[in-house]
Design an enzyme around this catalytic site. Structure first.
Site, mmCIF file in Angstrom:
data_model
loop_
_atom_site.group_PDB
_atom_site.id
_atom_site.type_symbol
_atom_site.label_atom_id
_atom_site.label_comp_id
_atom_site.label_asym_id
_atom_site.label_seq_id
_atom_site.Cartn_x
_atom_site.Cartn_y
_atom_site.Cartn_z
ATOM 1 N N CYS A 52 -20.326 -9.087 45.879
ATOM 2 C CA CYS A 52 -19.610 -8.853 47.134
ATOM 3 C C CYS A 52 -18.680 -7.634 46.957
ATOM 4 O O CYS A 52 -19.135 -6.585 46.543
ATOM 5 C CB CYS A 52 -18.881 -10.132 47.524
ATOM 6 S SG CYS A 52 -18.296 -10.144 49.211
ATOM 7 N N GLN A 53 -17.410 -7.785 47.250
ATOM 8 C CA GLN A 53 -16.486 -6.654 47.096
ATOM 9 C C GLN A 53 -16.461 -6.185 45.629
ATOM 10 O O GLN A 53 -16.288 -4.986 45.359
ATOM 11 C CB GLN A 53 -15.079 -7.090 47.518
ATOM 12 C CG GLN A 53 -14.040 -5.998 47.474
ATOM 13 C CD GLN A 53 -12.630 -6.570 47.606
ATOM 14 O OE1 GLN A 53 -12.348 -7.683 47.135
ATOM 15 N NE2 GLN A 53 -11.753 -5.844 48.261
#
Lengths: 116, 394
Positions: free
Chosen positions: B149-150
Site C-alpha cells: 500500500c503506501q
C-alpha cells in the site's frame, strides 16, 4: 445524504411491494435485511461518487476544522496566565527537538562515514 | 387481500429471533473467555530502533534459500501485523516457509512530538537507515524491498532515489498514479483542505482516517459485518479470527502532519510522483531510475487503491524486467485471503528466487499461478505492453 436515504427507503418499499404483488413472500428476515442493505449501500455509494458530494464533504470538514482552530486559539488566550505549557509553546519545543535530532543524526552519520 | 406484513413469514421470524438470542448467549460466553487477541505471532527479534520505529528480523526455522534478505515496508496507516494476522493466514509465515529471510518495519505510533516528520524523514531517514542495517547484517550490497500500500509507494520512491541499494522491488496494492477517481478516497482527497487538517491536528488521529475508511461502504462495514458476526459467534476460533481483523482495523496510528501534508498535496492532489515532479528533501524522484527488477501486484477489486492507481508504475519505471501481477480480489484479500496464501505468497517467493543470484536468471517462467490467468506481464510480453500501453484495469 438525507435525500439518498429517503430514495433508498422508497426503493426498498417499492421492491417489497413488487415482490408481494407477485405473490412472493420473505421466508427469512435475512432476505429483507439483505435487500435493505444492498439498496441503501448502492444509493449512498452513488452519492459518494459525485463531485458535488466530494466538494461538500471538503467544505464541511474545513468548517469543522475552522471551528476547532478557533476553539484552540480561544483556549490559548484563556489559559495564557495559568502555569501550564500551551499548545503553541509545545509546538515550538517539538520543532526545536526535531531540528536538533535531525542535526545529531546527520552528525552521527558523518562520524560513521569518516571512520569507515 | 393480505397486507404486506402478512407476506412476511412471521412464524419463521420469531424462530429466527429465538435462534439469534441463543447465538448471542453463546457468543457472550465465548467473548468473555477470550483474554487476548493475539496477532503477529511469528517469532521475530528486534534488531534496530530509532525514535518510534522498530525493525524486526523474523526467525527462520528452516533453511534460507533466498540469499538476499527482504525488507517488508507497510503503510503508515494501520499496522504491519496484518501480514501475520493469524498463523494460518500469514504471508510472513508463508514466505518464511519458502526460504525467505524476512525483516519488517514497525513505524510505531506517532505522537505530537512527531508532527514535523516529513516524507523525507521517513524515506531518506528511517527507511534508508533500516536498509543500511540489513545490508550490514547480511553482508549484501543490495536487499529486496517489498512495500505494501503506501509502504509500496515509499519503496518505489526509495528505489528511484537509492537504486544502488535495492536488488529487487516488490510492490503490493501500492498507488503511484493518483489522477484516477476510481476509488472514493482518491476522489475525496482531491477536495480536502489538507493544510487546514494538518494545521489543526498536527498529528492526524487514526480515528479520523478510520472514519473515512468506514464511510467507503457504510452499510457493509458498520452494519452487515456485525450482523454476519452472529453467524460465527458460536465458534470460538472463527470469532477470534473476526476479532483479530477488528483489532487491526481499529488499531490506527496517528499520522505525522508534515508527512501527510506532502503525501496528500503532492501525490493525491498534485499527482507529482508519476509525473516526475515529486521532491523528497532536495532530490527529485524520477521513477525511471527504478532499474532493478519489479514485481507490481494489484488487486482487481481493490476499492481502496484501485488498479488504475497501481498499474501505471510498470510504464513509468526504467527497468525492462518488470512483472505486472493481477490478484483477483480486494485490497484486504491480498494479505489474508486464502487465495493470497495459496497463490500470491508462493508467486512472490518464486519471483524473488528467480532473481536471487548475482546475474539472476532472466527467465520467462512466471510465478506458479500462471501469467495468462493473472494477466501478468511475462518477459516475452514486456516490450509489447510497453509499446501498446497497459490494458485498462477491469
Amino acid at each position: 445524504m438525507y435525500v439518498a436515504g429517503i430514495r433508498a427507503y422508497e426503493k426498498v418499499i417499492a421492491t417489497v411491494a413488487d415482490k408481494v404483488s407477485k405473490g412472493d413472500e420473505f421466508k427469512k428476515f435475512d432476505e429483507f435485511f439483505d435487500l435493505w442493505l444492498d439498496v441503501s449501500e448502492k444509493a449512498y455509494y452513488a452519492l459518494f461518487q459525485t463531485q458535488d458530494f466530494s466538494k461538500k464533504q471538503g467544505e464541511l470538514l474545513e468548517a469543522q476544522l475552522n471551528v476547532r482552530q478557533h476553539f484552540f486559539k480561544f483556549m490559548e488566550l484563556y489559559l495564557y496566565d495559568f502555569p501550564i505549557a500551551l499548545r503553541s509553546e509545545m509546538d515550538d519545543l517539538y520543532k526545536t527537538v526535531y531540528d536538533l535530532k535531525k542535526k545529531v543524526k546527520s552528525l552521527e552519520k558523518q562520524i560513521v562515514e569518516a571512520h569507515a | 387481500m393480505k397486507s404486506v406484513l402478512e407476506k412476511f413469514d412471521m412464524k419463521n421470524f420469531i424462530k429466527e429471533v429465538s435462534e439469534v438470542s441463543t447465538k448471542l448467549i453463546k457468543g457472550t460466553e465465548n467473548l468473555a473467555g477470550i483474554e487476548e487477541i493475539d496477532v503477529g505471532t511469528a517469532p521475530k527479534e528486534l534488531v534496530y530502533e530509532e525514535d518510534k520505529l522498530r525493525l524486526y528480523h523474523y526467525k527462520q526455522d528452516g533453511k534460507v534459500t533466498c540469499g538476499v534478505p527482504v525488507l517488508i515496508v507497510y503503510a503508515l496507516v494501520n499496522r504491519q501485523y496484518m501480514l501475520d494476522i493469524q498463523p494460518d493466514r500469514s504471508i510472513v509465515r508463508n514466505l518464511l516457509q519458502r526460504g525467505m529471510d524476512l525483516y519488517i518495519i514497525d513505524w510505531g505510533y506517532p505522537t505530537k512530538s512527531d508532527m514535523y516528520l516529513t516524507l523525507d524523514d521517513y524515506i531518506s531517514g528511517y527507511l534508508d537507515n533500516c536498509v543500511d542495517v540489513i545490508r550490514k547484517r547480511s553482508g549484501k550490497d543490495k536487499i529486496n524491498l517489498m512495500g505494501i500500500c503506501q509502504g509500496g509507494t515509499f519503496c518505489g520512491i526509495y528505489s528511484a532515489l537509492y537504486p544502488e541499494k535495492v536488488k529487487n522491488l516488490v510492490t503490493l496494492v501500492a498507488p503511484f498514479d493518483f489522477s484516477t477517481n476510481d476509488g472514493l478516497l482518491f476522489s475525496w482527497a482531491k477536495n480536502m483542505n489538507v493544510d487546514a487538517l494538518v494545521d489543526t491536528y498536527r498529528v492526524i488521529p487514526g480515528d479520523f482516517l478510520n472514519s473515512g475508511f468506514l464511510m467507503l461502504m457504510p452499510f457493509t462495514l458498520n452494519i452487515r459485518k456485525y450482523m454476519d458476526m452472529l453467524d460465527v459467534v458460536e465458534d470460538r476460533q472463527t470469532l477470534l479470527n473476526f476479532l483479530r481483523m477488528e483489532k487491526w482495523i481499529f488499531d490506527s496510528p496517528g499520522q505525522a502532519g508534515e508527512c501527510l501534508r506532502q503525501f496528500m498535496k503532492d501525490c493525491y492532489q498534485g499527482n507529482k510522483l508519476i509525473k516526475g515532479e515529486l521532491r523528497i528533501g532536495d532530490r527529485l524522484v524520477d521513477l525511471r531510475d527504478i532499474t532493478m527488477p519489479l514485481l507490481n501486484i494489484y488487486a482487481s477489486a481493490d476499492h481502496l487503491v484501485p488498479p488504475a492507481a497501481t498499474r501505471p508504475l510498470n510504464d513509468a519505471v526504467g527497468t525492462t524486467d518488470k512483472t505486472l501481477y493481477e490478484f483477483k480480489g480486494g485490497h484486504i484479500g491480498v494479505f489474508v485471503g486464502s487465495k493470497s496464501q495459496k497463490e500470491l505468497a508462493p508467486a512472490i517467493a518464486t519471483w524473488l528466487h528467480e532473481r536471487d543470484g548475482e546475474g539472476h536468471r532472466k527467465t520467462s517462467s512466471s510465478p506458479d499461478t500462471g501469467a495468462e490467468k493473472t494477466g501478468q506481464t511475462t518477459p516475452e510480453k514486456k516490450q509489447s505492453t510497453k509499446d501498446k500501453g497497459l490494458k485498462k484495469a477491469k
